[in-house]
Design a protein around this motif. Structure first.
Motif, mmCIF file in Angstrom:
data_model
loop_
_atom_site.group_PDB
_atom_site.id
_atom_site.type_symbol
_atom_site.label_atom_id
_atom_site.label_comp_id
_atom_site.label_asym_id
_atom_site.label_seq_id
_atom_site.Cartn_x
_atom_site.Cartn_y
_atom_site.Cartn_z
ATOM 1 N N MET A 7 0.960 -1.136 0.062
ATOM 2 C CA MET A 7 -0.023 0.100 0.152
ATOM 3 C C MET A 7 0.945 1.183 -0.079
ATOM 4 O O MET A 7 0.601 2.211 -0.896
ATOM 5 C CB MET A 7 -0.997 0.109 1.193
ATOM 6 N N LYS A 8 1.726 1.312 0.936
ATOM 7 C CA LYS A 8 3.051 2.407 0.712
ATOM 8 C C LYS A 8 3.468 2.714 -0.383
ATOM 9 O O LYS A 8 3.784 3.807 -0.833
ATOM 10 C CB LYS A 8 3.901 2.304 1.832
ATOM 11 N N SER A 9 4.053 1.795 -1.108
ATOM 12 C CA SER A 9 4.780 1.763 -2.339
ATOM 13 C C SER A 9 3.655 2.288 -3.250
ATOM 14 O O SER A 9 4.156 3.172 -4.388
ATOM 15 C CB SER A 9 5.066 0.398 -2.684
ATOM 16 N N ALA A 10 2.446 1.786 -3.496
ATOM 17 C CA ALA A 10 1.481 2.187 -4.271
ATOM 18 C C ALA A 10 0.979 3.576 -4.393
ATOM 19 O O ALA A 10 0.788 4.405 -5.125
ATOM 20 C CB ALA A 10 0.280 1.362 -4.209
ATOM 21 N N ILE A 11 0.885 4.262 -3.137
ATOM 22 C CA ILE A 11 0.744 5.485 -2.721
ATOM 23 C C ILE A 11 1.865 6.155 -3.019
ATOM 24 O O ILE A 11 1.791 7.536 -3.631
ATOM 25 C CB ILE A 11 0.301 5.673 -1.293
ATOM 26 N N ARG A 12 3.024 5.790 -2.708
ATOM 27 C CA ARG A 12 4.224 6.644 -3.256
ATOM 28 C C ARG A 12 4.184 7.070 -4.809
ATOM 29 O O ARG A 12 4.570 8.063 -5.370
ATOM 30 C CB ARG A 12 5.388 6.081 -2.753
ATOM 31 N N ASP A 13 3.755 5.926 -5.479
ATOM 32 C CA ASP A 13 3.747 5.953 -7.067
ATOM 33 C C ASP A 13 2.770 7.047 -7.207
ATOM 34 O O ASP A 13 2.815 7.512 -8.324
ATOM 35 C CB ASP A 13 3.478 4.628 -7.650
ATOM 36 N N ILE A 14 1.473 6.860 -6.931
ATOM 37 C CA ILE A 14 0.418 7.762 -7.051
ATOM 38 C C ILE A 14 0.742 9.210 -6.800
ATOM 39 O O ILE A 14 0.559 10.151 -7.764
ATOM 40 C CB ILE A 14 -0.869 7.363 -6.225
ATOM 41 N N ARG A 15 1.561 9.557 -5.778
ATOM 42 C CA ARG A 15 1.891 10.760 -5.523
ATOM 43 C C ARG A 15 3.208 11.321 -6.221
ATOM 44 O O ARG A 15 3.199 12.449 -6.422
ATOM 45 C CB ARG A 15 2.197 10.970 -4.024
ATOM 46 N N GLY A 61 2.833 10.745 -9.478
ATOM 47 C CA GLY A 61 2.449 11.255 -10.792
ATOM 48 C C GLY A 61 1.960 9.613 -11.537
ATOM 49 O O GLY A 61 1.464 9.938 -12.773
ATOM 50 N N ALA A 62 2.135 8.512 -11.152
ATOM 51 C CA ALA A 62 1.488 7.411 -11.578
ATOM 52 C C ALA A 62 -0.054 7.264 -11.654
ATOM 53 O O ALA A 62 -0.622 8.066 -10.811
ATOM 54 C CB ALA A 62 2.040 6.213 -10.859
ATOM 55 N N LYS A 63 -0.590 6.701 -12.775
ATOM 56 C CA LYS A 63 -2.096 6.492 -12.882
ATOM 57 C C LYS A 63 -2.557 5.594 -11.893
ATOM 58 O O LYS A 63 -1.910 4.574 -11.403
ATOM 59 C CB LYS A 63 -2.590 6.267 -14.383
ATOM 60 N N LEU A 64 -3.989 5.835 -11.391
ATOM 61 C CA LEU A 64 -4.394 5.097 -10.316
ATOM 62 C C LEU A 64 -4.691 3.777 -10.733
ATOM 63 O O LEU A 64 -4.226 2.683 -10.069
ATOM 64 C CB LEU A 64 -6.065 5.827 -9.962
ATOM 65 N N ARG A 65 -5.454 3.398 -11.985
ATOM 66 C CA ARG A 65 -5.926 1.986 -12.342
ATOM 67 C C ARG A 65 -4.669 1.024 -12.433
ATOM 68 O O ARG A 65 -4.536 -0.017 -11.959
ATOM 69 C CB ARG A 65 -6.903 1.879 -13.459
ATOM 70 N N PRO A 66 -3.535 1.592 -13.413
ATOM 71 C CA PRO A 66 -2.543 0.748 -13.604
ATOM 72 C C PRO A 66 -1.722 0.461 -12.428
ATOM 73 O O PRO A 66 -1.206 -0.546 -11.973
ATOM 74 C CB PRO A 66 -1.632 1.639 -14.623
ATOM 75 N N THR A 67 -1.769 1.376 -11.464
ATOM 76 C CA THR A 67 -0.978 1.295 -10.164
ATOM 77 C C THR A 67 -1.813 0.262 -9.357
ATOM 78 O O THR A 67 -0.916 -0.640 -8.768
ATOM 79 C CB THR A 67 -0.751 2.410 -9.489
ATOM 80 N N ALA A 68 -2.982 0.322 -9.202
ATOM 81 C CA ALA A 68 -3.690 -0.729 -8.382
ATOM 82 C C ALA A 68 -3.482 -2.105 -8.878
ATOM 83 O O ALA A 68 -3.493 -3.077 -8.289
ATOM 84 C CB ALA A 68 -5.241 -0.060 -8.598
#
Length: 266
Positions: free
Chosen positions: A1-9, A11-18
């Motif tokens: 979860m922390k790695s995913a949130i770090r990617d989102i913040r 600039g990564a897109k939500l759906r591909p990151t999820a």
């Protein structure tokens, strides 16, 4: 979860990151919108207090230290225990001694490097009361107005201060037989006796010979041997500076600096 949130913040897109991390889209969306979500990783057991609570404790310690009433490690551990119990914060502290443990205290110091365990210098209440913003401002106002009036040159601006020198040296470690309870080393006295030295120097480096005050009732010619040329020697029971001795130093100062109305000294 922390790695995913770090990617989102980042600039990564939500759906591909999820999809990449195997996290439901709405869950990731919800957590990534929380500004207070902590991305830092912690190892070991969970701290007793939150960051906000530790910040409050830290600020109180710094405040008390600035007021010349710093906490000892023992009083800090006792205060922290009371704080945790009063606020019903779950803790592993010693209920019998009613204090936090050493592990908590050293961990707290590590997390708050602004604080360290120091040995304080004894400071009289008179000095504490005199050292405040109002009194300090009065001093600098007087200094500024005096300087503007006389326009002292650097060689005529002097700073004077006194210091205490202990006449009993502290012996270093020595080689001695094992099994002896106490080992001695010869010194002039067993307990400390301070000699006061009043020193003075100008902004340009002109040196006024010191006034040396011995802790004794009577002077002896041998006490005036080996000192800096031109030094003045006095004595009193305590070995401290007094009004009479400071007046004697002013006379000594005037003899070496020759102040006059045409060439005043600060």
């Amino acid at each position: 979860m922390k790695s995913a949130i770090r990617d989102i913040r980042g600039g990564a897109k939500l759906r591909p990151t999820a999809a990449l991390y195997g996290i439901p889209v709405m869950t990731l969306s919800d957590y990534s919108k929380r500004d207070s979500y902590d991305l830092s990783f912690r190892m070991g057991r969970k701290p007793v207090f939150s960051r906000e609570q530790e910040t409050e404790i830290r600020d109180q310690i710094l405040l008390l230290a600035s007021m010349f009433y710093g906490l000892t490690p023992q009083s800090l551990k006792a205060a922290v225990f009371t704080y945790a119990e009063s606020n019903k914060i779950k803790n592993p502290f010693n209920k019998d001694k009613k204090e936090a443990g050493k592990d908590w205290m050293y961990g707290f110091l590590k997390r708050n490097p602004e604080i360290s365990i120091r040995r304080p210098e004894p400071t009289s209440v008179n000095r504490i009361l005199a050292f405040n913003a109002t009194e300090v401002q009065i001093f600098f106002d007087n200094l500024s107005s005096t300087y503007d009036k006389y326009r002292f040159r650097p060689r005529r601006i002097f700073n004077v201060d006194e210091t205490g020198i202990n006449a009993v040296h502290k012996p270093g470690k020595i080689l001695a037989p094992k099994g002896i309870k106490q080992v001695g080393s010869a010194t002039s006295w067993e307990r400390g006796k301070n000699i006061t030295i009043c020193c003075c120097i100008s902004a340009k480096g002109q040196y006024v010979p010191p006034l040396i005050i011995y802790p004794r009732l009577r002077m002896h010619p041998s006490l005036e041997q080996g000192g800096p040329n031109g030094s003045s020697y006095r004595c009193n029971k305590s070995g401290w500076m007094t009004e009479e001795l400071f007046f004697a130093w002013l006379v000594h100062f005037a003899e070496h600096t020759k102040p006059s109305l045409e060439d005043p000294v600060l």
